[in-house]
Every structure is written in structure tokens, then in C-alpha cells.
Design a protein around this motif. Structure first.
Motif, mmCIF file in Angstrom:
data_model
loop_
_atom_site.group_PDB
_atom_site.id
_atom_site.type_symbol
_atom_site.label_atom_id
_atom_site.label_comp_id
_atom_site.label_asym_id
_atom_site.label_seq_id
_atom_site.Cartn_x
_atom_site.Cartn_y
_atom_site.Cartn_z
ATOM 1 N N SER A 91 7.451 0.314 3.509
ATOM 2 C CA SER A 91 8.865 -0.017 3.556
ATOM 3 C C SER A 91 9.087 -1.530 3.519
ATOM 4 N N ILE A 92 8.333 -2.267 4.317
ATOM 5 C CA ILE A 92 8.467 -3.724 4.363
ATOM 6 C C ILE A 92 8.014 -4.346 3.043
ATOM 7 N N VAL A 93 6.911 -3.848 2.497
ATOM 8 C CA VAL A 93 6.407 -4.383 1.227
ATOM 9 C C VAL A 93 7.420 -4.164 0.102
ATOM 10 N N LYS A 94 8.050 -2.996 0.058
ATOM 11 C CA LYS A 94 9.076 -2.732 -0.971
ATOM 12 C C LYS A 94 10.232 -3.707 -0.848
ATOM 13 N N CYS A 95 10.642 -3.992 0.362
ATOM 14 C CA CYS A 95 11.715 -4.970 0.573
ATOM 15 C C CYS A 95 11.289 -6.355 0.094
ATOM 16 N N LEU A 96 10.071 -6.763 0.450
ATOM 17 C CA LEU A 96 9.559 -8.067 0.010
ATOM 18 C C LEU A 96 9.503 -8.166 -1.510
ATOM 19 N N GLU A 97 9.011 -7.113 -2.154
ATOM 20 C CA GLU A 97 8.928 -7.111 -3.620
ATOM 21 C C GLU A 97 10.314 -7.211 -4.252
ATOM 22 N N LYS A 98 11.263 -6.465 -3.732
ATOM 23 C CA LYS A 98 12.636 -6.485 -4.250
ATOM 24 C C LYS A 98 13.237 -7.885 -4.136
#
Length: 172
Positions: A91-98
Motif C-alpha cells: 500500500s505504501i509503495v503504491k502511494c510512493l510510486e503514484k
């Protein structure tokens, strides 16, 4: 008569977690992921901040309240993320990538409230630590309480001892 052959001793589950934490910390430190020469400079007066945290906790309210009072000019984007449990890292990684893909943000804050070592384990995940290190946008971590240190804190460009301090850092 009895004989014991011991191959491994640790104190409870937390002892094993702490051992894994220290091994990974040493590995990442040797690779240079915590080296100050790689830290990005934080913008003195950012105009747009992305906040990654759980909407369910009081952390977002605290940070937004302080930022609104100290820097009402700031554009704040809140990215809802799980910050505990098995899905937290993804979840955190997806936010960072976005956020890194859009590149219209000056600063990222990753925050969560306090908890046990087990609660903080997503922030000691190697994949997440590498994503924080590789972010093109400066990151402030505000994870746990003042005495809590995660591997994500070491990889971030700046560590705040509390979520409120993170808000103060980016709103002079």
C-alpha cells in the motif's frame, strides 16, 4: 541424566524480529542506503506536500491541523494507505510510486502513530526501504514515537520524532 543440544536461542518472538531488524540494518548500511551524502535537501518553503498515512488514525488530523495553521498556503494531498499488517508495504509503495510518477509534489511525509515492534515491521521491510531511498522527491518519515527508529527512518531524507514535528519541519 539428560543432555540438551542447542542450536539457536532467542527470547520470545520479539527477539527474533529484533535480530532480523539488525541483520537487515547492517546489510543496508553497508550498501550506503543510510549515508548522508545521498540525502536530498528538503525545500525550505514547499508549496505542495503529499501525506501518506491511514485516514483512520489521528495522525492525518494532527499533521493537517498544524500545516493549516502554520502554512495555510500549502496544497496538501492525502494518500490513504495501510500502515500496519501484511498489506501495508504494498500500500505504501503504491502511494510512493503514484506520487513520484506525477512529480508535482515538493515533499512527501510518511507517517503513523506509535505501536509495538510488530506493528512497525512494515517500515523495516527491505523493499519499502529501497523505495524510500530511490524516491526522486524528498521524504520525511514520522513513524511511531520519539524513541522508535525504523529502517525507513534511516533511508528517508529526514526523520521526524513525531508526526507533529514533521508538520513543523515543512512549515517554517
Amino acid at each position: 541424566k539428560m543432555q540438551f543440544i542447542v542450536s539457536n536461542i532467542h527470547i520470545g518472538h520479539e527477539g527474533l524480529l529484533w535480530s532480523k531488524y539488525l541483520k537487515l540494518k547492517n546489510k543496508l548500511e553497508k550498501e550506503g542506503l543510510f549515508d548522508f551524502k545521498y540525502k536530498k535537501k528538503l525545500p525550505y518553503i514547499p508549496s505542495k506536500i503529499a501525506l501518506i498515512s491511514s485516514r483512520k488514525g489521528s495522525v492525518i488530523h494532527d499533521i493537517v491541523s498544524i500545516l493549516s495553521r502554520r502554512a495555510p498556503y500549502l496544497d496538501i494531498i492525502v494518500e490513504n494507505s495501510s500502515v500496519q499488517g501484511e498489506k501495508a508495504v504494498d500500500s505504501i509503495v503504491k502511494c510512493l510510486e503514484k506520487i513520484n510518477c506525477n512529480k508535482d509534489v515538493d515533499l512527501i511525509i510518511i507517517a503513523r502513530g506509535g505501536g509495538s515492534l510488530e506493528d512497525m515491521m512494515p517500515f523495516n521491510d527491505e523493499f519499502l526501504v529501497r523505495q524510500i531511498f530511490n524516491s526522486s522527491i524528498p521524504i520525511i518519515t514520522a513513524i511511531g514515537h520519539e524513541t522508535d527508529f525504523t529502517l525507513s527512518d534511516f533511508a528517508a531524507d529526514r526523520r521526524a520524532s513525531t508526526p507533529s514535528e514533521a508538520a513543523e519541519i515543512c512549515s517554517p
